[in-house]
Design a protein around this motif. Structure first.
Motif, mmCIF file in Angstrom:
data_model
loop_
_atom_site.group_PDB
_atom_site.id
_atom_site.type_symbol
_atom_site.label_atom_id
_atom_site.label_comp_id
_atom_site.label_asym_id
_atom_site.label_seq_id
_atom_site.Cartn_x
_atom_site.Cartn_y
_atom_site.Cartn_z
ATOM 1 N N GLY A 1 0.983 -1.297 0.021
ATOM 2 C CA GLY A 1 -0.133 0.075 -0.105
ATOM 3 C C GLY A 1 0.975 1.191 -0.117
ATOM 4 O O GLY A 1 0.587 2.285 -0.553
ATOM 5 N N LEU A 2 2.157 1.287 0.631
ATOM 6 C CA LEU A 2 2.635 2.384 0.870
ATOM 7 C C LEU A 2 3.714 2.606 -0.372
ATOM 8 O O LEU A 2 3.709 3.778 -0.953
ATOM 9 N N ASN A 3 3.907 1.510 -1.148
ATOM 10 C CA ASN A 3 4.657 1.610 -2.607
ATOM 11 C C ASN A 3 3.610 2.005 -3.542
ATOM 12 O O ASN A 3 3.980 3.027 -4.365
ATOM 13 N N GLU A 4 2.206 1.793 -3.415
ATOM 14 C CA GLU A 4 1.158 2.354 -4.218
ATOM 15 C C GLU A 4 1.310 3.747 -4.189
ATOM 16 O O GLU A 4 1.263 4.549 -5.154
ATOM 17 N N GLU A 5 0.937 4.189 -2.822
ATOM 18 C CA GLU A 5 0.845 5.536 -2.563
ATOM 19 C C GLU A 5 2.038 6.318 -2.891
ATOM 20 O O GLU A 5 1.912 7.390 -3.744
ATOM 21 N N THR A 6 3.120 5.980 -2.659
ATOM 22 C CA THR A 6 4.614 6.626 -2.943
ATOM 23 C C THR A 6 4.597 6.833 -4.633
ATOM 24 O O THR A 6 4.850 7.923 -5.010
ATOM 25 N N THR A 7 4.175 5.855 -5.428
ATOM 26 C CA THR A 7 4.285 5.984 -6.901
ATOM 27 C C THR A 7 3.150 6.883 -7.375
ATOM 28 O O THR A 7 3.508 7.720 -7.932
ATOM 29 N N GLU A 8 1.851 7.045 -6.731
ATOM 30 C CA GLU A 8 1.075 7.866 -6.931
ATOM 31 C C GLU A 8 1.561 9.415 -6.702
ATOM 32 O O GLU A 8 1.288 10.244 -7.324
ATOM 33 N N LEU A 9 2.091 9.495 -5.419
ATOM 34 C CA LEU A 9 2.787 10.753 -5.210
ATOM 35 C C LEU A 9 3.616 11.379 -6.008
ATOM 36 O O LEU A 9 3.872 12.573 -6.623
ATOM 37 N N LEU A 10 4.670 10.316 -6.498
ATOM 38 C CA LEU A 10 5.708 10.728 -7.473
ATOM 39 C C LEU A 10 5.021 11.129 -8.735
ATOM 40 O O LEU A 10 5.564 12.071 -9.569
ATOM 41 N N HIS A 11 3.941 10.438 -9.339
ATOM 42 C CA HIS A 11 3.490 10.886 -10.551
ATOM 43 C C HIS A 11 2.757 12.102 -10.256
ATOM 44 O O HIS A 11 2.827 13.044 -11.344
ATOM 45 N N ARG A 12 1.963 12.425 -9.430
ATOM 46 C CA ARG A 12 1.526 13.677 -9.265
ATOM 47 C C ARG A 12 2.576 14.796 -8.977
ATOM 48 O O ARG A 12 2.445 15.994 -9.530
ATOM 49 N N THR A 13 3.682 14.409 -8.629
ATOM 50 C CA THR A 13 4.683 15.424 -8.299
ATOM 51 C C THR A 13 5.369 15.761 -9.818
ATOM 52 O O THR A 13 5.633 17.016 -10.132
ATOM 53 N N ASN A 14 5.596 14.748 -10.450
ATOM 54 C CA ASN A 14 5.961 15.090 -11.909
ATOM 55 C C ASN A 14 4.896 15.704 -12.538
ATOM 56 O O ASN A 14 5.426 16.649 -13.380
ATOM 57 N N VAL A 15 3.769 15.455 -12.476
ATOM 58 C CA VAL A 15 2.694 16.339 -13.337
ATOM 59 C C VAL A 15 2.640 17.837 -12.886
ATOM 60 O O VAL A 15 2.681 18.677 -13.583
ATOM 61 N N LEU A 16 2.769 17.977 -11.509
ATOM 62 C CA LEU A 16 3.015 19.160 -10.996
ATOM 63 C C LEU A 16 4.053 19.949 -11.301
ATOM 64 O O LEU A 16 4.359 21.124 -11.791
ATOM 65 N N ALA A 17 5.511 19.393 -11.425
ATOM 66 C CA ALA A 17 6.337 19.973 -11.824
ATOM 67 C C ALA A 17 6.702 20.488 -13.387
ATOM 68 O O ALA A 17 6.784 21.324 -13.700
ATOM 69 N N ALA A 18 5.998 19.498 -14.279
ATOM 70 C CA ALA A 18 5.723 19.880 -15.471
ATOM 71 C C ALA A 18 4.806 21.204 -15.830
ATOM 72 O O ALA A 18 5.080 21.925 -16.695
ATOM 73 N N ASP A 19 3.732 21.207 -14.820
ATOM 74 C CA ASP A 19 2.765 22.191 -14.917
ATOM 75 C C ASP A 19 3.562 23.589 -14.619
ATOM 76 O O ASP A 19 3.286 24.608 -15.191
#
Length: 140
Positions: free
Chosen positions: A50-68
């Motif tokens: 569960g922690l790994n999935e949440e970390t992956t989702e957070l990393l994805h959102r961070t990448n999207v935010l950085a691109a924005d």
């Protein structure tokens, strides 16, 4: 003496039986402890998934935010360039106004004597005109 031998074998058998009994008890406790450890590790493994999935989702959102943020930063670069160009244009206009003002001041200083003389001639002409009109009115 044979009795002592039988008695010794019986004592050894009883001691061996007691040893096996306590060893079995120890192994059962160890087995229970190992089962608890295995259960704890399984729970921890599920939590890690569960922690790994949440970390992956957070990393994805961070990448999207950085691109924005990068896209918006590039958009703002044009605005900053425009503001800089406007500032330079305003500076050029100020410099031009300063030059014109200086030119007018210099021209006014150069022609101040001529203007004063022209005003004196104008005043003299108006005085002559008034005298002439006054003489014309008195002759009637």
């Amino acid at each position: 003496m044979i009795i002592i031998l039988y008695l010794a074998v019986a004592i050894i058998a009883i001691a061996f039986s007691v040893l096996v009994y306590f060893l079995a008890q120890t192994l059962q406790s160890a087995q229970k402890t190992m089962d608890d450890v295995a259960s704890t590790l399984e729970d921890m493994q599920e939590q890690m998934k569960g922690l790994n999935e949440e970390t992956t989702e957070l990393l994805h959102r961070t990448n999207v935010l950085a691109a924005d943020v990068q896209y918006k930063s590039k958009s703002l670069n044009g605005i900053f360039d425009a503001v800089q160009g406007f500032g330079e244009s305003l500076s050029n206009v100020n410099e031009s106004v300063r030059k014109v003002t200086t030119s007018i001041e210099n021209s006014g200083e150069e022609h101040a004597g001529k203007i004063a003389q022209t005003l004196q001639w104008g005043k003299a002409a108006i005085d002559l005109l008034h005298r002439w009109q006054g003489k014309k009115n008195s002759d009637r």
